[in-house]
Design an enzyme around this catalytic site. Structure first.
Site, mmCIF file in Angstrom:
data_model
loop_
_atom_site.group_PDB
_atom_site.id
_atom_site.type_symbol
_atom_site.label_atom_id
_atom_site.label_comp_id
_atom_site.label_asym_id
_atom_site.label_seq_id
_atom_site.Cartn_x
_atom_site.Cartn_y
_atom_site.Cartn_z
ATOM 1 C CG ASP A 57 -2.138 0.842 1.043
ATOM 2 O OD1 ASP A 57 -2.214 1.529 0.010
ATOM 3 O OD2 ASP A 57 -3.003 0.846 1.932
ATOM 4 C CG ASP A 92 -5.676 6.014 -3.010
ATOM 5 O OD1 ASP A 92 -4.613 5.722 -2.444
ATOM 6 O OD2 ASP A 92 -6.762 5.511 -2.692
ATOM 7 C CB CYS A 244 -12.507 -22.032 16.990
ATOM 8 S SG CYS A 244 -11.277 -22.093 15.704
ATOM 9 C CB CYS A 246 -8.162 -23.019 14.360
ATOM 10 S SG CYS A 246 -7.563 -21.919 15.654
ATOM 11 C CB CYS A 249 -9.062 -22.764 19.428
ATOM 12 S SG CYS A 249 -9.097 -21.058 18.901
HETATM 13 ZN ZN LIG Z 1 -9.432 -21.038 16.710
#
Ligand SMILES: [Zn+2]
Length: 499
Positions: A57, A92, A244, A246, A249
């Site tokens: 950016d 911009d 969760c 994942c 977790c």
């Molecule tokens: Zn998670």
């Protein structure tokens, strides 16, 4: 989605990106340049220790925050070329959320001027350059900006400054802006939404036609102890268990996360937040493959009133979505009630219906289109449909809850025969549907209408047909008490009498 990385504060290792499936990241060339003042520019992939695609950016977001940056549009383009970026953004001027129309007009004009200045100094065509569209909440300006940028050859077009809209949850306005920009941009080029970082929005943004987005939210939220889920944000301190699974977790608990936060270790929450974003993206891609993106946004729209608002706004643009929806999908669709009425397949069906039946002035047999599809195979009415299907003077039309009137000629086509629907027993819906059946029959200018009434819906159709057709033209048979053979006999008698 490009996770935004802080070039001066790296917290995640390369292996993690590979594992999550992150193939592109974004960083801020302006902050990098400012942080390394006096030093020669070096390859950005080395700086970030990231060999994949890097987008940079230009400092526009810093203009939004501080009003100005100490770099020219030419300098930042040249700098991005020197650090070997893969995707570069010109400098911009973001419109922001609170700009009045004249300020918005100026930011659009100034961005175009800067685009022209940038295009003059660009030397590397192997870099994909991004043309930002501005205009903020002023839709006419957004459209004008998009038209101007479209005249300039950028590899990617992007919509700027939606961050504040997302923070204030004005997702409906955001939807308007995206449509305004996309309407004026070339269809064959990718469309990027700057700073669209919360996974709750991803399915809506994709449905609106966003191809790319970048996000720093995963890290900013983690810093504040905020746990991202596809349905919204939770505060770590308010949670007892993780749902969760994942890797961050799965063997842990919110309490454990909190303890590690005390040790200045935010990375577990950062990791979870990124896993959540990327698993939501996988869910979206799978939904697209199965033709179920609409079902996904219907589902997600139940998570928060602001998302419902966004969904309702998207339904206003359903005609645009209809144009890009495939005619046939690999799987059937789910009809979940009135929210499904604006789905592209339904709009397409409704618009084509009046032209689908050519013969007018016939004897019309109206049968229930119940759970069994195609409707003419419904065990209760199969023999009735079969008897009159090829009759030279008879047209058969089913009344279906999901689709309204369905002529027998259409009851095997996609997605009519592939729809799983639900009868919610909503009298208002039944009445609306019954009206649609009656309106369609009106178009056919029938000589006689024989309705086989079944259930609440059948009674609703009876009421509407009684209003629309004179008594002598209309015959009502009770499908729940009459045997199929009796229905056939009654219809035959009417046919003989009408000759
Ligand atoms: Zn998670």
């Amino acid at each position: 989605m490009f996770p935004v990385l802080d070039p001066h504060h790296r917290i995640l290792e390369r292996e993690f990106f590979d594992r999550v499936g992150i193939r592109a990241v974004m960083t801020n060339a302006y902050l990098l340049k400012r942080g390394l003042q006096g030093l020669d520019p070096v390859d950005i992939h080395g700086t970030l220790d990231y060999p994949g695609t890097v987008a940079t950016d230009s400092g526009a977001y810093q203009i939004l925050e501080y009003g100005h940056v100490g770099v020219t549009p030419e300098e930042i383009v040249t700098y991005q070329e020197k650090i070997n970026t893969d995707i570069g953004v010109i400098l911009d001027v973001p419109t922001g959320f609170r700009s009045d129309p004249s300020r918005a007009r100026w930011t659009v004009d100034e961005t175009v001027r800067r685009a022209d200045r940038a295009l003059q100094v660009i030397t590397r065509s192997d870099i994909m350059w991004v043309g930002p569209v501005q205009g903020g909440v002023h839709l006419k300006e957004v459209e004008r900006s998009a038209r101007e940028m479209a005249k300039r050859d950028f590899a990617i077009y992007a919509l700027g400054s939606p961050t504040e809209l997302m923070e204030t949850q004005r997702y409906d306005v955001l939807a308007d802006m995206i449509i305004a920009a996309k309407n004026a941009l070339p269809k064959g080029k990718p469309f990027h939404l700057f700073g669209a970082g919360h996974p709750v929005l991803f399915p809506f943004l994709v449905a609106l036609g966003c191809d790319l987005f970048d996000s720093a939210a995963y890290a900013l939220y983690a810093r504040a102890g905020r746990y991202l889920t596809p349905e919204g944000t939770q505060l770590l301190g308010d949670m007892v268990e993780f749902v969760c699974t994942c890797p961050a977790c799965v063997d842990s608990s919110p309490e454990e996360f909190m303890r590690s936060r005390d040790k200045e270790d935010e990375t577990r929450l950062v990791r979870h937040n990124l896993w959540t974003c990327f698993s939501e993206l996988r869910r979206i891609r799978e939904a697209i493959r199965k033709g179920r993106l609409w079902e996904l946004i219907e589902l997600r729209s139940q998570a928060h009133p602001a998302l419902k608002e966004c969904f309702n706004r998207i339904t206003r643009y359903a005609e645009i979505l209809e144009r890009s929806t495939p005619a046939v999908k690999p799987h059937g669709i789910f009809y979940l009630g009135p929210s499904s009425d604006k789905r592209p397949e339904k709009l397409r069906f409704v618009s084509k219906l009046p032209r689908s039946v050519e013969e007018r002035g016939r004897f019309v047999l109206v049968l229930p289109g119940r759970w069994r599809r195609p409707f003419h195979e419904d065990p209760r009415y199969e023999s009735v449909a079969k008897t009159f299907d090829d009759h030279p003077r008879v047209s058969i039309c089913f009344y279906s809850l999901s689709w309204g009137p369905v002529p027998i000629e259409l009851d095997e086509i996609f997605p009519i025969a592939q729809t799983e629907g639900v009868d919610q027993g909503d009298r208002f819906v039944l009445k609306e549907r019954a009206k649609q059946v009656s309106e369609f029959l009106g178009i056919l200018h029938p000589k006689r209408v024989v309705l086989v009434s079944d259930g609440e819906y059948g009674r609703a159709v009876t009421r509407e047909l009684s209003k629309a057709f004179p008594k002598r033209m209309l015959t009502i048979l009770d499908g729940e008490t009459l045997k199929p053979a009796d229905i056939v006999k009654s219809v035959e008698k009417k046919l003989v009498r009408d000759v």
